[in-house]
Design an enzyme around this catalytic site. Sequence first.
Site, mmCIF file in Angstrom:
data_model
loop_
_atom_site.group_PDB
_atom_site.id
_atom_site.type_symbol
_atom_site.label_atom_id
_atom_site.label_comp_id
_atom_site.label_asym_id
_atom_site.label_seq_id
_atom_site.Cartn_x
_atom_site.Cartn_y
_atom_site.Cartn_z
ATOM 1 N N ASP A 20 0.845 -1.182 0.000
ATOM 2 C CA ASP A 20 0.000 0.000 0.000
ATOM 3 C C ASP A 20 0.888 1.242 0.000
ATOM 4 O O ASP A 20 1.848 1.322 0.768
ATOM 5 C CB ASP A 20 -0.896 -0.012 1.247
ATOM 6 C CG ASP A 20 -2.040 0.973 1.164
ATOM 7 O OD1 ASP A 20 -1.791 2.168 0.883
ATOM 8 O OD2 ASP A 20 -3.188 0.564 1.384
ATOM 9 N N ILE A 21 0.577 2.224 -0.865
ATOM 10 C CA ILE A 21 1.404 3.439 -0.921
ATOM 11 C C ILE A 21 1.063 4.423 0.194
ATOM 12 O O ILE A 21 1.784 5.395 0.403
ATOM 13 C CB ILE A 21 1.332 4.144 -2.296
ATOM 14 C CG1 ILE A 21 -0.093 4.587 -2.614
ATOM 15 C CG2 ILE A 21 1.903 3.245 -3.383
ATOM 16 C CD1 ILE A 21 -0.198 5.495 -3.824
ATOM 17 N N ASN A 47 -13.426 -4.040 2.690
ATOM 18 C CA ASN A 47 -14.579 -3.136 2.767
ATOM 19 C C ASN A 47 -15.384 -3.202 1.469
ATOM 20 O O ASN A 47 -14.812 -3.303 0.388
ATOM 21 C CB ASN A 47 -14.114 -1.693 2.988
ATOM 22 C CG ASN A 47 -13.253 -1.543 4.219
ATOM 23 O OD1 ASN A 47 -13.501 -2.173 5.239
ATOM 24 N ND2 ASN A 47 -12.236 -0.709 4.140
ATOM 25 N N HIS A 92 -16.316 2.343 3.992
ATOM 26 C CA HIS A 92 -14.984 2.943 3.833
ATOM 27 C C HIS A 92 -14.180 2.355 2.685
ATOM 28 O O HIS A 92 -12.949 2.383 2.721
ATOM 29 C CB HIS A 92 -14.185 2.892 5.144
ATOM 30 C CG HIS A 92 -14.900 3.517 6.289
ATOM 31 N ND1 HIS A 92 -15.025 4.872 6.424
ATOM 32 C CD2 HIS A 92 -15.557 2.965 7.330
ATOM 33 C CE1 HIS A 92 -15.722 5.153 7.500
ATOM 34 N NE2 HIS A 92 -16.071 4.002 8.071
ATOM 35 N N GLN A 93 -14.841 1.839 1.654
ATOM 36 C CA GLN A 93 -14.124 1.373 0.465
ATOM 37 C C GLN A 93 -13.737 2.591 -0.357
ATOM 38 O O GLN A 93 -14.590 3.345 -0.811
ATOM 39 C CB GLN A 93 -14.996 0.427 -0.362
ATOM 40 C CG GLN A 93 -14.281 -0.141 -1.578
ATOM 41 C CD GLN A 93 -15.156 -1.100 -2.371
ATOM 42 O OE1 GLN A 93 -16.361 -1.224 -2.135
ATOM 43 N NE2 GLN A 93 -14.559 -1.783 -3.330
ATOM 44 N N HIS A 113 -10.490 -5.459 -2.649
ATOM 45 C CA HIS A 113 -9.129 -5.611 -2.132
ATOM 46 C C HIS A 113 -9.162 -5.958 -0.655
ATOM 47 O O HIS A 113 -10.019 -5.506 0.088
ATOM 48 C CB HIS A 113 -8.280 -4.357 -2.380
ATOM 49 C CG HIS A 113 -8.873 -3.070 -1.892
ATOM 50 N ND1 HIS A 113 -9.948 -2.455 -2.503
ATOM 51 C CD2 HIS A 113 -8.527 -2.278 -0.861
ATOM 52 C CE1 HIS A 113 -10.231 -1.335 -1.868
ATOM 53 N NE2 HIS A 113 -9.394 -1.203 -0.858
#
Length: 155
Positions: A31-32, A98, A104-105, A111
């Site tokens: 994750d960035i 999510n 909160h997607q 993913h």
Amino acid sequence: MSAGCIFCRIIRGELPSHRILETSRVFAFLDINPLSKGHALVIPKSHATFMHEVPDEELAELLPAAKRIVHALNLHQTPNVGGEIPDKPLVSYNILQNNGRMAHQAVDHVHFHIIPRPDTNTGLQLEWNVKPLEGEELKQLAEKIRATLEAEANL
């Protein structure tokens, strides 16, 4: 795959990522915007916005891929053979998925987050707001869900 989806573009190599695992059906990368060191995303290669839209054969590969990453991150530490607990506390982690904006997607591609929780201040912070149901209400809900599942099984 979806033309405009950021995750589909990552899979196609149109956008950079720090890929950590790839199979014919699954893609995983760091994750960035991580909540902790090692925060990774595991995604199906086919585009689906919601988990219930992912084909079963692809869905069946997502959690085993997440498990492999947990091992690679060394989050699977267990007491040694003698049963003694190591001096260093075991690392906890969250697996989060999510569906929809209210859940909160942020990206409209299924993913699973793998979020290491090395201490109480790092990683996913959440509050569990319990909404108790009474016995009869729980019983009726369980009966309704069972009936729906049984009807689907008979199709």
